[in-house]
Design a protein around this motif. Structure first.
Motif, PDB file in Angstrom:
ATOM      1  N   PRO A   1       0.800  -1.222   0.000  1.00 36.73           N
ATOM      2  CA  PRO A   1       0.000   0.000   0.000  1.00 36.73           C
ATOM      3  C   PRO A   1       0.836   1.277   0.000  1.00 36.73           C
ATOM      4  O   PRO A   1       0.448   2.274  -0.626  1.00 36.73           O
ATOM      5  CB  PRO A   1      -0.835  -0.123   1.278  1.00 36.73           C
ATOM      6  CG  PRO A   1      -0.977  -1.600   1.487  1.00 36.73           C
ATOM      7  CD  PRO A   1       0.341  -2.175   1.026  1.00 36.73           C
ATOM      8  N   SER A   2       1.997   1.254   0.634  1.00 34.53           N
ATOM      9  CA  SER A   2       2.844   2.454   0.679  1.00 34.53           C
ATOM     10  C   SER A   2       3.426   2.820  -0.691  1.00 34.53           C
ATOM     11  O   SER A   2       3.947   3.920  -0.867  1.00 34.53           O
ATOM     12  CB  SER A   2       3.976   2.269   1.686  1.00 34.53           C
ATOM     13  OG  SER A   2       4.855   1.250   1.251  1.00 34.53           O
ATOM     14  N   GLU A   3       3.327   1.895  -1.660  1.00 38.98           N
ATOM     15  CA  GLU A   3       3.815   2.164  -3.010  1.00 38.98           C
ATOM     16  C   GLU A   3       2.732   2.774  -3.906  1.00 38.98           C
ATOM     17  O   GLU A   3       2.981   3.064  -5.069  1.00 38.98           O
ATOM     18  CB  GLU A   3       4.319   0.880  -3.654  1.00 38.98           C
ATOM     19  CG  GLU A   3       5.513   0.265  -2.947  1.00 38.98           C
ATOM     20  CD  GLU A   3       5.908  -1.037  -3.591  1.00 38.98           C
ATOM     21  OE1 GLU A   3       6.645  -0.985  -4.602  1.00 38.98           O
ATOM     22  OE2 GLU A   3       5.478  -2.098  -3.092  1.00 38.98           O
ATOM     23  N   VAL A   4       1.540   2.959  -3.356  1.00 44.64           N
ATOM     24  CA  VAL A   4       0.406   3.491  -4.115  1.00 44.64           C
ATOM     25  C   VAL A   4       0.131   4.915  -3.666  1.00 44.64           C
ATOM     26  O   VAL A   4       0.161   5.211  -2.472  1.00 44.64           O
ATOM     27  CB  VAL A   4      -0.861   2.628  -3.885  1.00 44.64           C
ATOM     28  CG1 VAL A   4      -2.066   3.216  -4.601  1.00 44.64           C
ATOM     29  CG2 VAL A   4      -0.621   1.188  -4.305  1.00 44.64           C
ATOM     30  N   MET A   5      -0.152   5.783  -4.628  1.00 47.18           N
ATOM     31  CA  MET A   5      -0.577   7.137  -4.295  1.00 47.18           C
ATOM     32  C   MET A   5      -1.988   7.332  -4.846  1.00 47.18           C
ATOM     33  O   MET A   5      -2.215   7.161  -6.051  1.00 47.18           O
ATOM     34  CB  MET A   5       0.340   8.201  -4.880  1.00 47.18           C
ATOM     35  CG  MET A   5      -0.160   9.614  -4.576  1.00 47.18           C
ATOM     36  SD  MET A   5       0.949  10.906  -5.141  1.00 47.18           S
ATOM     37  CE  MET A   5       2.179  10.816  -3.847  1.00 47.18           C
TER      38      MET A   5
ATOM     39  N   LEU B   1      -9.159  10.750   0.614  1.00 44.82           N
ATOM     40  CA  LEU B   1      -7.735  10.837   0.943  1.00 44.82           C
ATOM     41  C   LEU B   1      -7.460  10.338   2.357  1.00 44.82           C
ATOM     42  O   LEU B   1      -6.489   9.621   2.593  1.00 44.82           O
ATOM     43  CB  LEU B   1      -7.255  12.274   0.773  1.00 44.82           C
ATOM     44  CG  LEU B   1      -7.314  12.788  -0.671  1.00 44.82           C
ATOM     45  CD1 LEU B   1      -7.130  14.296  -0.715  1.00 44.82           C
ATOM     46  CD2 LEU B   1      -6.304  12.081  -1.538  1.00 44.82           C
ATOM     47  N   ALA B   2      -8.334  10.679   3.300  1.00 44.39           N
ATOM     48  CA  ALA B   2      -8.162  10.220   4.686  1.00 44.39           C
ATOM     49  C   ALA B   2      -8.279   8.699   4.752  1.00 44.39           C
ATOM     50  O   ALA B   2      -7.507   8.040   5.456  1.00 44.39           O
ATOM     51  CB  ALA B   2      -9.182  10.885   5.597  1.00 44.39           C
ATOM     52  N   GLY B   3      -9.232   8.124   4.023  1.00 46.99           N
ATOM     53  CA  GLY B   3      -9.374   6.674   3.991  1.00 46.99           C
ATOM     54  C   GLY B   3      -8.148   5.996   3.413  1.00 46.99           C
ATOM     55  O   GLY B   3      -7.684   4.972   3.925  1.00 46.99           O
ATOM     56  N   ALA B   4      -7.606   6.567   2.350  1.00 46.80           N
ATOM     57  CA  ALA B   4      -6.411   6.005   1.727  1.00 46.80           C
ATOM     58  C   ALA B   4      -5.219   6.079   2.681  1.00 46.80           C
ATOM     59  O   ALA B   4      -4.464   5.105   2.819  1.00 46.80           O
ATOM     60  CB  ALA B   4      -6.103   6.734   0.422  1.00 46.80           C
TER      61      ALA B   4
ATOM     62  N   LEU C   1      -1.767   4.157   2.191  1.00 45.09           N
ATOM     63  CA  LEU C   1      -1.408   4.696   0.893  1.00 45.09           C
ATOM     64  C   LEU C   1      -0.880   6.120   1.049  1.00 45.09           C
ATOM     65  O   LEU C   1      -1.191   6.810   2.012  1.00 45.09           O
ATOM     66  CB  LEU C   1      -2.616   4.739  -0.041  1.00 45.09           C
ATOM     67  CG  LEU C   1      -3.023   3.442  -0.738  1.00 45.09           C
ATOM     68  CD1 LEU C   1      -3.513   2.401   0.241  1.00 45.09           C
ATOM     69  CD2 LEU C   1      -4.087   3.729  -1.783  1.00 45.09           C
ATOM     70  N   ARG C   2      -0.098   6.546   0.075  1.00 44.83           N
ATOM     71  CA  ARG C   2       0.283   7.947  -0.013  1.00 44.83           C
ATOM     72  C   ARG C   2      -0.859   8.676  -0.719  1.00 44.83           C
ATOM     73  O   ARG C   2      -1.654   8.058  -1.433  1.00 44.83           O
ATOM     74  CB  ARG C   2       1.595   8.099  -0.771  1.00 44.83           C
ATOM     75  CG  ARG C   2       2.756   7.503   0.034  1.00 44.83           C
ATOM     76  CD  ARG C   2       4.077   7.640  -0.662  1.00 44.83           C
ATOM     77  NE  ARG C   2       4.094   6.769  -1.832  1.00 44.83           N
ATOM     78  CZ  ARG C   2       4.932   6.880  -2.842  1.00 44.83           C
ATOM     79  NH1 ARG C   2       5.834   7.833  -2.854  1.00 44.83           N
ATOM     80  NH2 ARG C   2       4.899   6.042  -3.844  1.00 44.83           N
ATOM     81  N   THR C   3      -0.949   9.982  -0.529  1.00 43.45           N
ATOM     82  CA  THR C   3      -2.066  10.725  -1.103  1.00 43.45           C
ATOM     83  C   THR C   3      -1.610  12.054  -1.694  1.00 43.45           C
ATOM     84  O   THR C   3      -0.586  12.609  -1.299  1.00 43.45           O
ATOM     85  CB  THR C   3      -3.158  11.006  -0.053  1.00 43.45           C
ATOM     86  OG1 THR C   3      -2.614  11.810   0.993  1.00 43.45           O
ATOM     87  CG2 THR C   3      -3.728   9.707   0.518  1.00 43.45           C
ATOM     88  N   ALA C   4      -2.408  12.537  -2.632  1.00 36.83           N
ATOM     89  CA  ALA C   4      -2.219  13.865  -3.214  1.00 36.83           C
ATOM     90  C   ALA C   4      -3.590  14.481  -3.428  1.00 36.83           C
ATOM     91  O   ALA C   4      -4.502  13.832  -3.968  1.00 36.83           O
ATOM     92  CB  ALA C   4      -1.464  13.779  -4.538  1.00 36.83           C
TER      93      ALA C   4
ATOM     94  N   ALA D   1      -6.826  12.542  -5.373  1.00 41.34           N
ATOM     95  CA  ALA D   1      -8.270  12.756  -5.306  1.00 41.34           C
ATOM     96  C   ALA D   1      -8.595  14.187  -4.887  1.00 41.34           C
ATOM     97  O   ALA D   1      -7.744  14.909  -4.378  1.00 41.34           O
ATOM     98  CB  ALA D   1      -8.890  11.761  -4.315  1.00 41.34           C
ATOM     99  N   ALA D   2      -9.860  14.536  -5.083  1.00 36.58           N
ATOM    100  CA  ALA D   2     -10.355  15.868  -4.720  1.00 36.58           C
ATOM    101  C   ALA D   2     -11.235  15.829  -3.477  1.00 36.58           C
ATOM    102  O   ALA D   2     -11.738  16.867  -3.066  1.00 36.58           O
ATOM    103  CB  ALA D   2     -11.147  16.455  -5.885  1.00 36.58           C
TER     104      ALA D   2
END
Length: 170
Positions: A132-136, A145-148, A153-156, A139-140
């Motif tokens: 999961p840490s390899e996934v970004m 993003l909080a769930g990810a 997961l990483r988030t943007a 989202a808007a």
């Protein structure tokens, strides 16, 4: 008014599925159920064909104008896969309608849980055969993003503030 009332039922019905209060249903099934509720409350009767046409309108939404070029730029260096609460057929139809190219399509349908449930994000990472840490997740919606992030997961964040549903974006 009708469209806003229908859209307002989106999150509550997904929460009902995630909380086990309603059996799994794909977006078309859930959109139909919420549309029928909204119409019933307003004493509006539509034919089955009209109901189907309205539900399938979700399959023809236009992407933000910068998305096709942005995806192509990202695809030159990264594997690109949407992780949508929409079912696979819905996402395929949206991709075709918007002329969007992905390396694969992932859906909450594959986990039988809707975002922001952790199993949705973890299923995506598992299917991509990555930690999961390899996934970004890009989202808007802050709840997505909080769930990810909670799933590792990483988030943007993409700022898509609009007048349509500003409370979902803040």
């Amino acid at each position: 008014d009708l469209a806003d009332a229908w859209r307002a039922r989106y999150r509550p019905i997904l929460d009902e599925v995630n909380d086990g209060l309603r059996p799994w249903g794909n977006f078309d099934e859930l959109h139909l159920a919420t549309l029928q509720d909204v119409l019933s409350e307003r004493d509006i009767a539509l034919s089955p064909d009209q109901l189907t046409s309205l539900v399938h309108a979700w399959h023809r939404l236009d992407p933000w104008p910068d998305v096709p070029d942005g995806l192509e730029l990202l695809r030159s260096n990264f594997l690109i896969a949407p992780l949508s609460n929409g079912h696979v057929r819905l996402v395929v139809d949206l991709a075709r309608h918007g002329d969007l190219r992905f390396d694969c399509i992932l859906s909450a349908e594959l986990a039988h849980a809707y975002k922001p449930a952790p199993e949705t994000y973890l299923t995506a990472a598992h299917l991509l055969d990555v930690d999961p840490s390899e996934v970004m997740l890009v989202a808007a919606h802050p709840s997505d993003l909080a769930g990810a992030r909670a799933a590792g997961l990483r988030t943007a964040f993409i700022d898509r503030r609009s007048d349509e549903h500003p409370s979902e974006l803040l």
